[in-house]
Design a protein around this motif. Structure first.
Motif, PDB file in Angstrom:
ATOM      1  N   GLY A 112       6.412  -6.188  -6.239  1.00 61.05           N
ATOM      2  CA  GLY A 112       6.062  -4.863  -6.733  1.00 61.05           C
ATOM      3  C   GLY A 112       4.620  -4.745  -7.166  1.00 61.05           C
ATOM      4  O   GLY A 112       4.105  -3.637  -7.322  1.00 61.05           O
ATOM      5  N   ILE A 113       3.966  -5.880  -7.364  1.00 61.15           N
ATOM      6  CA  ILE A 113       2.547  -5.887  -7.751  1.00 61.15           C
ATOM      7  C   ILE A 113       1.729  -6.593  -6.662  1.00 61.15           C
ATOM      8  O   ILE A 113       0.763  -6.051  -6.147  1.00 61.15           O
ATOM      9  CB  ILE A 113       2.348  -6.579  -9.110  1.00 61.15           C
ATOM     10  N   GLU A 114       2.149  -7.800  -6.307  1.00 60.21           N
ATOM     11  CA  GLU A 114       1.525  -8.520  -5.196  1.00 60.21           C
ATOM     12  C   GLU A 114       2.255  -8.160  -3.900  1.00 60.21           C
ATOM     13  O   GLU A 114       3.488  -8.097  -3.881  1.00 60.21           O
ATOM     14  CB  GLU A 114       1.601 -10.025  -5.418  1.00 60.21           C
ATOM     15  N   TYR A 115       1.487  -7.952  -2.839  1.00 52.97           N
ATOM     16  CA  TYR A 115       2.059  -7.623  -1.537  1.00 52.97           C
ATOM     17  C   TYR A 115       1.493  -8.574  -0.483  1.00 52.97           C
ATOM     18  O   TYR A 115       0.279  -8.767  -0.411  1.00 52.97           O
ATOM     19  CB  TYR A 115       1.724  -6.178  -1.153  1.00 52.97           C
ATOM     20  N   ARG A 116       2.385  -9.158   0.312  1.00 50.21           N
ATOM     21  CA  ARG A 116       1.971 -10.077   1.375  1.00 50.21           C
ATOM     22  C   ARG A 116       2.629  -9.664   2.688  1.00 50.21           C
ATOM     23  O   ARG A 116       3.856  -9.671   2.810  1.00 50.21           O
ATOM     24  CB  ARG A 116       2.361 -11.513   1.024  1.00 50.21           C
ATOM     25  N   PHE A 117       1.802  -9.290   3.661  1.00 52.42           N
ATOM     26  CA  PHE A 117       2.288  -8.876   4.978  1.00 52.42           C
ATOM     27  C   PHE A 117       2.156 -10.034   5.967  1.00 52.42           C
ATOM     28  O   PHE A 117       1.096 -10.656   6.067  1.00 52.42           O
ATOM     29  CB  PHE A 117       1.486  -7.684   5.487  1.00 52.42           C
ATOM     30  N   TYR A 118       3.234 -10.281   6.708  1.00 55.56           N
ATOM     31  CA  TYR A 118       3.280 -11.373   7.679  1.00 55.56           C
ATOM     32  C   TYR A 118       3.598 -10.837   9.068  1.00 55.56           C
ATOM     33  O   TYR A 118       4.185  -9.764   9.221  1.00 55.56           O
ATOM     34  CB  TYR A 118       4.371 -12.385   7.307  1.00 55.56           C
ATOM     35  N   GLN A 139      -5.385  -3.868  -8.227  1.00 51.81           N
ATOM     36  CA  GLN A 139      -6.804  -4.211  -8.051  1.00 51.81           C
ATOM     37  C   GLN A 139      -7.248  -3.909  -6.622  1.00 51.81           C
ATOM     38  O   GLN A 139      -7.914  -4.713  -5.974  1.00 51.81           O
ATOM     39  CB  GLN A 139      -7.037  -5.696  -8.364  1.00 51.81           C
ATOM     40  N   LEU A 140      -6.881  -2.751  -6.125  1.00 51.31           N
ATOM     41  CA  LEU A 140      -7.152  -2.407  -4.732  1.00 51.31           C
ATOM     42  C   LEU A 140      -8.625  -2.082  -4.500  1.00 51.31           C
ATOM     43  O   LEU A 140      -9.264  -1.408  -5.309  1.00 51.31           O
ATOM     44  CB  LEU A 140      -6.305  -1.214  -4.304  1.00 51.31           C
ATOM     45  N   LYS A 141      -9.136  -2.565  -3.371  1.00 44.54           N
ATOM     46  CA  LYS A 141     -10.467  -2.208  -2.902  1.00 44.54           C
ATOM     47  C   LYS A 141     -10.323  -1.211  -1.747  1.00 44.54           C
ATOM     48  O   LYS A 141      -9.278  -1.133  -1.099  1.00 44.54           O
ATOM     49  CB  LYS A 141     -11.218  -3.458  -2.415  1.00 44.54           C
ATOM     50  N   ASP A 142     -11.397  -0.477  -1.482  1.00 44.91           N
ATOM     51  CA  ASP A 142     -11.354   0.531  -0.418  1.00 44.91           C
ATOM     52  C   ASP A 142     -11.009  -0.083   0.937  1.00 44.91           C
ATOM     53  O   ASP A 142     -10.274   0.514   1.730  1.00 44.91           O
ATOM     54  CB  ASP A 142     -12.699   1.258  -0.329  1.00 44.91           C
ATOM     55  N   ALA A 143     -11.546  -1.280   1.210  1.00 46.30           N
ATOM     56  CA  ALA A 143     -11.284  -1.930   2.502  1.00 46.30           C
ATOM     57  C   ALA A 143      -9.803  -2.255   2.655  1.00 46.30           C
ATOM     58  O   ALA A 143      -9.235  -2.150   3.757  1.00 46.30           O
ATOM     59  CB  ALA A 143     -12.116  -3.207   2.626  1.00 46.30           C
ATOM     60  N   THR A 144      -9.156  -2.634   1.563  1.00 48.62           N
ATOM     61  CA  THR A 144      -7.731  -2.947   1.607  1.00 48.62           C
ATOM     62  C   THR A 144      -6.916  -1.686   1.830  1.00 48.62           C
ATOM     63  O   THR A 144      -5.942  -1.687   2.598  1.00 48.62           O
ATOM     64  CB  THR A 144      -7.279  -3.627   0.300  1.00 48.62           C
ATOM     65  N   VAL A 145      -7.298  -0.603   1.179  1.00 49.47           N
ATOM     66  CA  VAL A 145      -6.594   0.674   1.361  1.00 49.47           C
ATOM     67  C   VAL A 145      -6.644   1.092   2.832  1.00 49.47           C
ATOM     68  O   VAL A 145      -5.660   1.594   3.386  1.00 49.47           O
ATOM     69  CB  VAL A 145      -7.195   1.770   0.464  1.00 49.47           C
ATOM     70  N   THR A 146      -7.780   0.851   3.473  1.00 47.20           N
ATOM     71  CA  THR A 146      -7.921   1.175   4.890  1.00 47.20           C
ATOM     72  C   THR A 146      -6.878   0.442   5.732  1.00 47.20           C
ATOM     73  O   THR A 146      -6.322   0.998   6.691  1.00 47.20           O
ATOM     74  CB  THR A 146      -9.333   0.804   5.387  1.00 47.20           C
ATOM     75  N   GLU A 147      -6.604  -0.815   5.372  1.00 51.41           N
ATOM     76  CA  GLU A 147      -5.600  -1.586   6.109  1.00 51.41           C
ATOM     77  C   GLU A 147      -4.182  -1.107   5.785  1.00 51.41           C
ATOM     78  O   GLU A 147      -3.318  -1.062   6.657  1.00 51.41           O
ATOM     79  CB  GLU A 147      -5.732  -3.078   5.781  1.00 51.41           C
ATOM     80  N   ILE A 148      -3.941  -0.740   4.537  1.00 49.45           N
ATOM     81  CA  ILE A 148      -2.619  -0.248   4.145  1.00 49.45           C
ATOM     82  C   ILE A 148      -2.286   1.035   4.892  1.00 49.45           C
ATOM     83  O   ILE A 148      -1.141   1.245   5.318  1.00 49.45           O
ATOM     84  CB  ILE A 148      -2.561  -0.019   2.619  1.00 49.45           C
ATOM     85  N   ILE A 149      -3.279   1.896   5.066  1.00 48.67           N
ATOM     86  CA  ILE A 149      -3.074   3.177   5.745  1.00 48.67           C
ATOM     87  C   ILE A 149      -2.515   2.980   7.155  1.00 48.67           C
ATOM     88  O   ILE A 149      -1.765   3.816   7.653  1.00 48.67           O
ATOM     89  CB  ILE A 149      -4.400   3.968   5.784  1.00 48.67           C
ATOM     90  N   LYS A 150      -2.837   1.859   7.778  1.00 48.12           N
ATOM     91  CA  LYS A 150      -2.352   1.599   9.136  1.00 48.12           C
ATOM     92  C   LYS A 150      -0.836   1.439   9.184  1.00 48.12           C
ATOM     93  O   LYS A 150      -0.229   1.571  10.247  1.00 48.12           O
ATOM     94  CB  LYS A 150      -3.040   0.354   9.705  1.00 48.12           C
ATOM     95  N   ILE A 330     -14.111   3.619  -9.266  1.00 48.68           N
ATOM     96  CA  ILE A 330     -14.089   3.713 -10.720  1.00 48.68           C
ATOM     97  C   ILE A 330     -13.309   2.552 -11.322  1.00 48.68           C
ATOM     98  O   ILE A 330     -13.624   2.055 -12.402  1.00 48.68           O
ATOM     99  CB  ILE A 330     -13.490   5.066 -11.155  1.00 48.68           C
ATOM    100  N   ASP A 331     -12.284   2.076 -10.600  1.00 48.16           N
ATOM    101  CA  ASP A 331     -11.475   0.966 -11.107  1.00 48.16           C
ATOM    102  C   ASP A 331     -12.276  -0.314 -11.279  1.00 48.16           C
ATOM    103  O   ASP A 331     -11.849  -1.220 -12.000  1.00 48.16           O
ATOM    104  CB  ASP A 331     -10.295   0.701 -10.154  1.00 48.16           C
ATOM    105  N   ASP A 332     -13.438  -0.405 -10.620  1.00 48.70           N
ATOM    106  CA  ASP A 332     -14.273  -1.603 -10.758  1.00 48.70           C
ATOM    107  C   ASP A 332     -14.794  -1.782 -12.181  1.00 48.70           C
ATOM    108  O   ASP A 332     -15.292  -2.847 -12.537  1.00 48.70           O
ATOM    109  CB  ASP A 332     -15.463  -1.548  -9.782  1.00 48.70           C
ATOM    110  N   ILE A 333     -14.677  -0.743 -12.999  1.00 52.71           N
ATOM    111  CA  ILE A 333     -15.088  -0.867 -14.410  1.00 52.71           C
ATOM    112  C   ILE A 333     -14.306  -1.987 -15.086  1.00 52.71           C
ATOM    113  O   ILE A 333     -14.819  -2.685 -15.962  1.00 52.71           O
ATOM    114  CB  ILE A 333     -14.868   0.471 -15.160  1.00 52.71           C
ATOM    115  N   TYR A 334     -13.054  -2.191 -14.643  1.00 51.20           N
ATOM    116  CA  TYR A 334     -12.247  -3.257 -15.225  1.00 51.20           C
ATOM    117  C   TYR A 334     -12.894  -4.632 -15.025  1.00 51.20           C
ATOM    118  O   TYR A 334     -12.640  -5.555 -15.802  1.00 51.20           O
ATOM    119  CB  TYR A 334     -10.849  -3.272 -14.602  1.00 51.20           C
TER     120      TYR A 334
END
Length: 351
Positions: A112-118, A139-150, A330-334
């Motif tokens: 539910g927090i960590e996701y691993r695709f195989y 802790q999502l980055k924009d590049a990761t979101v791009t992959e999730i969208i697929k 904005i989340d990078d403030i963390y």
């Protein structure tokens, strides 16, 4: 496709609720199913998202995987879920068995927090030991979101995802190895550079010396590259701000944006670990959004520079000198939690 705000909202919900989630089933309901829903799949349609999907293994009947996502009557992703506190490293063998007996080309292991695709890059119909896509949803980055969208229902294409999976997997491994070499250079890595600049014999003593030199040189080079990029960005930002000031010279009204308020809320969430919320104040200006301790200009905590094309957070040292840091989101403030808390602690020590 506005999936990023949905994922961000889910991440915030997870941070808020996780300590109250005591069971695996509760994790599925609160965290995993909303993620599946964010991918565009109807979690209430049993022909699209099938819970307790049967994955019998040989003579062993009644084996079930937590969820299977279907497309045109065929499973495309099988999902195994664990409690959010569980270590996923000890559970991939279970998913490995399920993958072998289903037609799905992709498998997801999550708490539910960590996701691993195989998938099966190395051997057909046999799940790889290592995931090709791995992320922490908080802790999502924009590049990761791009992959999730697929993986979104409207985009899902088995062949495109599979062809891209190989690059993702090996790039992830290369970056991991590179980080290891930066932290603790191996002999082969050191020898690669030492042999090109040193003409003598690479004895154990020489290798030890070059190990330190290589590590320092590479880290210094990376720092200089980052600094150059930041300085270039800041210069362009200052030019843009100057042009903007000329254009809006007659308009002196200060507009506090939702992004600035969201950034302020993140700073408050970090600082509340050390100080009371009412001691943290905001002061917006035309050029930046300031965060102060005790509403005192002599106690600046940070500045949010969100008015230009790029976003920066300005942090202060003990001499109250500001240094800007580029934010990808904005989340990078963390990522600057330590520095923010140290600034507040410094003011406390001075007083």
């Amino acid at each position: 496709m506005e999936i990023q705000p949905q994922l961000k909202a889910l991440a915030e919900k997870i941070e808020l609720l996780k300590d109250q989630i005591q069971t695996e089933e509760a994790t599925k309901t609160a965290f995993t199913l909303p993620f599946i829903n964010n991918l565009g799949y109807d979690i209430f349609n049993p022909t699209e998202v099938v819970p307790e999907f049967t994955a019998d293994i040989g003579l062993k009947k009644g084996e079930k995987v937590d969820y299977a996502i279907f497309q045109n009557g065929t499973p495309i992703i099988i999902i195994e879920c664990k409690h959010w506190k569980e270590d996923l490293n000890v559970h991939n063998s279970q998913l490995f068995r399920y993958f072998h007996v289903t037609k799905a080309r992709f498998a997801l292991l999550t708490n539910g927090i960590e996701y691993r695709f195989y998938t099966d890059l190395e051997e057909s119909n046999k799940m790889d030991e290592k995931p090709f896509l791995e992320f922490d949803i908080t802790q999502l980055k924009d590049a990761t979101v791009t992959e999730i969208i697929k993986f979104h229902k409207s985009n899902f294409d088995v062949d495109k995802i599979f062809s891209n999976a190989s690059s993702l997997k090996y790039m992830k491994e290369i970056k991991k190895m590179f980080n290891q070499e930066l932290n603790e250079p191996g002999d082969d890595f050191v020898r690669l550079f030492a042999s090109k600049v040193y003409n003598g014999r690479l004895t154990e003593k020489v290798m030890l010396q070059f190990k330190e030199l290589v590590q320092k040189a590479i880290n210094q080079q990376i720092s200089e590259k980052v600094s150059d990029r930041l300085q270039s960005a800041l210069h362009k930002e200052e030019e843009n701000q100057s042009q903007e000031e000329i254009v809006v010279e007659e308009e002196s009204k200060i507009v506090t944006t939702e992004e600035e308020l969201e950034g302020f809320r993140i700073v408050v969430a970090i600082l509340r670990r050390k100080i009371q919320k009412d001691r943290i104040s905001q002061r917006d200006t035309q050029s930046y959004f300031g965060v102060l301790l005790d509403d005192n200009n002599r106690k600046p905590i940070c500045r949010l520079h969100f008015n230009g094309t790029n976003k920066y957070i300005g942090l202060f040292d003990q001499d109250k000198k500001e240094t800007r840091h580029l934010l990808e989101s904005i989340d990078d403030i963390y990522n600057f939690e330590k520095e923010l808390l140290e600034t507040v602690e410094f003011y406390a020590e001075v007083n």
